[in-house]
Design an enzyme around this catalytic site. Sequence first.
Site, PDB file in Angstrom:
ATOM      1  N   HIS A 123       7.370   2.820  -3.359  1.00 33.40           N
ATOM      2  CA  HIS A 123       6.371   2.638  -2.295  1.00 33.40           C
ATOM      3  C   HIS A 123       6.303   1.167  -1.886  1.00 33.40           C
ATOM      4  O   HIS A 123       6.388   0.838  -0.700  1.00 33.40           O
ATOM      5  CB  HIS A 123       5.011   3.133  -2.807  1.00 33.40           C
ATOM      6  CG  HIS A 123       3.855   2.848  -1.916  1.00 33.40           C
ATOM      7  ND1 HIS A 123       3.290   3.799  -1.096  1.00 33.40           N
ATOM      8  CD2 HIS A 123       3.146   1.702  -1.694  1.00 33.40           C
ATOM      9  CE1 HIS A 123       2.286   3.262  -0.418  1.00 33.40           C
ATOM     10  NE2 HIS A 123       2.165   1.986  -0.770  1.00 33.40           N
ATOM     11  N   GLU A 124       6.156   0.279  -2.866  1.00 31.34           N
ATOM     12  CA  GLU A 124       6.043  -1.151  -2.538  1.00 31.34           C
ATOM     13  C   GLU A 124       7.335  -1.653  -1.904  1.00 31.34           C
ATOM     14  O   GLU A 124       7.304  -2.423  -0.925  1.00 31.34           O
ATOM     15  CB  GLU A 124       5.689  -1.976  -3.776  1.00 31.34           C
ATOM     16  CG  GLU A 124       4.390  -1.587  -4.483  1.00 31.34           C
ATOM     17  CD  GLU A 124       3.183  -1.481  -3.559  1.00 31.34           C
ATOM     18  OE1 GLU A 124       3.202  -2.076  -2.462  1.00 31.34           O
ATOM     19  OE2 GLU A 124       2.221  -0.784  -3.934  1.00 31.34           O
ATOM     20  N   HIS A 164       7.523  -0.783   1.678  1.00 33.31           N
ATOM     21  CA  HIS A 164       6.665  -1.595   2.553  1.00 33.31           C
ATOM     22  C   HIS A 164       7.455  -2.727   3.221  1.00 33.31           C
ATOM     23  O   HIS A 164       7.111  -3.159   4.322  1.00 33.31           O
ATOM     24  CB  HIS A 164       5.491  -2.199   1.770  1.00 33.31           C
ATOM     25  CG  HIS A 164       4.290  -1.305   1.740  1.00 33.31           C
ATOM     26  ND1 HIS A 164       3.849  -0.612   2.847  1.00 33.31           N
ATOM     27  CD2 HIS A 164       3.425  -1.001   0.731  1.00 33.31           C
ATOM     28  CE1 HIS A 164       2.765   0.084   2.521  1.00 33.31           C
ATOM     29  NE2 HIS A 164       2.492  -0.129   1.251  1.00 33.31           N
ATOM     30  N   GLU A 215       1.497   2.970   5.206  1.00 35.99           N
ATOM     31  CA  GLU A 215       1.323   3.554   3.874  1.00 35.99           C
ATOM     32  C   GLU A 215       2.004   4.916   3.782  1.00 35.99           C
ATOM     33  O   GLU A 215       2.600   5.255   2.756  1.00 35.99           O
ATOM     34  CB  GLU A 215      -0.166   3.675   3.541  1.00 35.99           C
ATOM     35  CG  GLU A 215      -0.901   2.335   3.468  1.00 35.99           C
ATOM     36  CD  GLU A 215      -0.371   1.419   2.370  1.00 35.99           C
ATOM     37  OE1 GLU A 215       0.237   1.919   1.406  1.00 35.99           O
ATOM     38  OE2 GLU A 215      -0.550   0.192   2.491  1.00 35.99           O
ATOM     39  N   ASP A 237       4.830   5.908   1.239  1.00 38.54           N
ATOM     40  CA  ASP A 237       4.695   7.025   0.293  1.00 38.54           C
ATOM     41  C   ASP A 237       5.936   7.915   0.330  1.00 38.54           C
ATOM     42  O   ASP A 237       6.463   8.312  -0.717  1.00 38.54           O
ATOM     43  CB  ASP A 237       3.449   7.861   0.634  1.00 38.54           C
ATOM     44  CG  ASP A 237       2.153   7.198   0.173  1.00 38.54           C
ATOM     45  OD1 ASP A 237       2.207   6.299  -0.691  1.00 38.54           O
ATOM     46  OD2 ASP A 237       1.079   7.595   0.678  1.00 38.54           O
TER      47      ASP A 237
END
Length: 471
Positions: free
Chosen positions: A308-309, A312, A369, A373
Site C-alpha cells: 500500500h505505502e 502511494h 488510498e 489498497d
Amino acid sequence: MLTLLGETEAAAKAGAAVVMRIETALAKASLTRVDKRDPYKIYHRMRRAELQGLTPSFRWDDYLRAIGQPALDDVNVTEPEFYKQVEATLRGESLDDLRTYLRWHLVDSRAAYLSSAFVDEDFAFHRAYLRGVKEPSPRWKRCVGWVDRDLGEALGQVFVRKAFPPEVKASTVQMVQLVESAMGQRIRDLPWMGAATKEQALAKLQAMANKIGYPEKWRDYSAVDVRRRDFLGDVLRSVQFESRRQLGKIGKPVDRTEWGMTPPTVNAYYNPLMNDMNFPAGVLLPPLYDPRLDAAPSYGDTGSTIGHELTHGFDDEGRQFDAKGNLRDWWTPQDAAEFERRTACVADQYGRYTVVDDIKVNSKLTLGEDVADLGGTLLALQAWRAATAAQRLAPRDGLTPDQRFFVGFAQWACGDERPESKRLNAVTNPHSPLEYRVNGVVVNVPDFAAAFSCKQGQPMVKAPDEVCRVW
Ligand SMILES: [Zn+2]
C-alpha cells in the site's frame, strides 16, 4: 467554552455567533480536501513582498521577526484565496470580534489540557457530538498518547527496546524487498505503459527509501523543559520546541533520515517529497504482524500494508513526484491518459459504495488510498508467492494457504465505527470505510474468488471486463 472563560450566557451566545461567522467565511475561501490533493493547486511560490501585498493588514515583518525568521523572503502560499479572505476578515471585523474569535481558538486548542470542566466540554463536542463516542478514553491512555505525540522518539527508544526485537526488523526488511521486487516485475510487465515511462517508474522505485521500525538517530529533547506539576506548560513548551525544530530546517539540506511518525505508532506512510516509506515498530507487532505465524497471513496483512505505502508513490497524487521527491511530470501524455482511465475505474467502483444512510464514498477524495489498497494487495500476493515458491504449503486451521492470505489481509481492517464518526469521515477522511478497504479490493483480485470458490455473478466477484487494474 466562552462561559467557562467567565462570560455571561448572553455574551457567550453572541461570541459563538461571531466565531461561527468568521470561521464560515474562512472555510468558504479554503480549498476542498479533494482540491488539496492536487499538488499544483497548493504550490504558489512568492516573495515576502507579494505575500504582504496579499494581506496588507497583517504585519508579516513583525510576525517573522517574532518567530525568529526575520530574513525569510521565499514562501509557498499554499492557498492565496484563503489569505485574501484573511485580509477581508481583518478589514471587515471589529477588533473585539477578532479577539473573540482568537480567544475561542486558543481555548479550543488547549481545552484538553485544562481543568475537568474544559476537558468535558471539549469531549462533548469533538468526540461525543461529532464522533458519537460514549465516554472519554481512560486518563492513562490519553497521557500515553500525549507523551507519544510530544516526546515520541524518547518514548520510542524504550518502546523499541521492550517490544521490537531485531529479528522482527530483519524479517520485515526481507518482506519489503520482496514487495519491491514484485513492483519492479509488475512495472516491467505492464501492458499499457510505454518504455520511456517505465524507465522513469523503475528509477523511482529504485530510489525509494525504506525506513523500518525506528529512526537511525534519535531526536534530542534536552531543550524541552518538562515539569512534573505543570501539564499545560509542558504541552506549550513541546509545541514551541517542535515549532523551533521545524523552522530550524530552513536553509539547511533535507534530512532524509527524519521520521514523520513515532515508533509506537500503529500506522505507516509514504512521503512523496522524500520518496520514502516508513513503517513504525507499532505497526509491525501483533495482532497485525506476528512472526510466529506462517507467511500467508503475514503477507496478507503486513505485506499488503507495505505494498500500500509503496503504491502511494505511484497513485494519482504520488505519481506526480519524481525519484528525488520533486514535483515533475515524468509521464508521456499517452501513459498519463491511460493511467487516468484506469484510476477512473477505481473511482467509479468506490463512488457507488454507501458510507451511512444516503452518504456515498467521495471517491475523488479516497482515490489515492483506494488505488494504494488495490495495488498493495496485488503486490503482497505476488511477493508471498515468490517467498514461498520453493515450499509445499499445507492447509492450517481449516483454511488453505490462499484463504489464510486473504483472512490475514482482512484482519488488518478489523474495527467498528459509530454512524456519527462515519458521517464525519465521509467528508474528511481520505480513506474509504474499513469494510470497503477489504471488500473493494478483493472484488478486483481473481485469486480471492478462486480461494473461496466464489462464482461469477456473486456479490464478491466482478465480471472479468469490469475488474479494475492500475499497477
Ligand atoms: Zn495510505
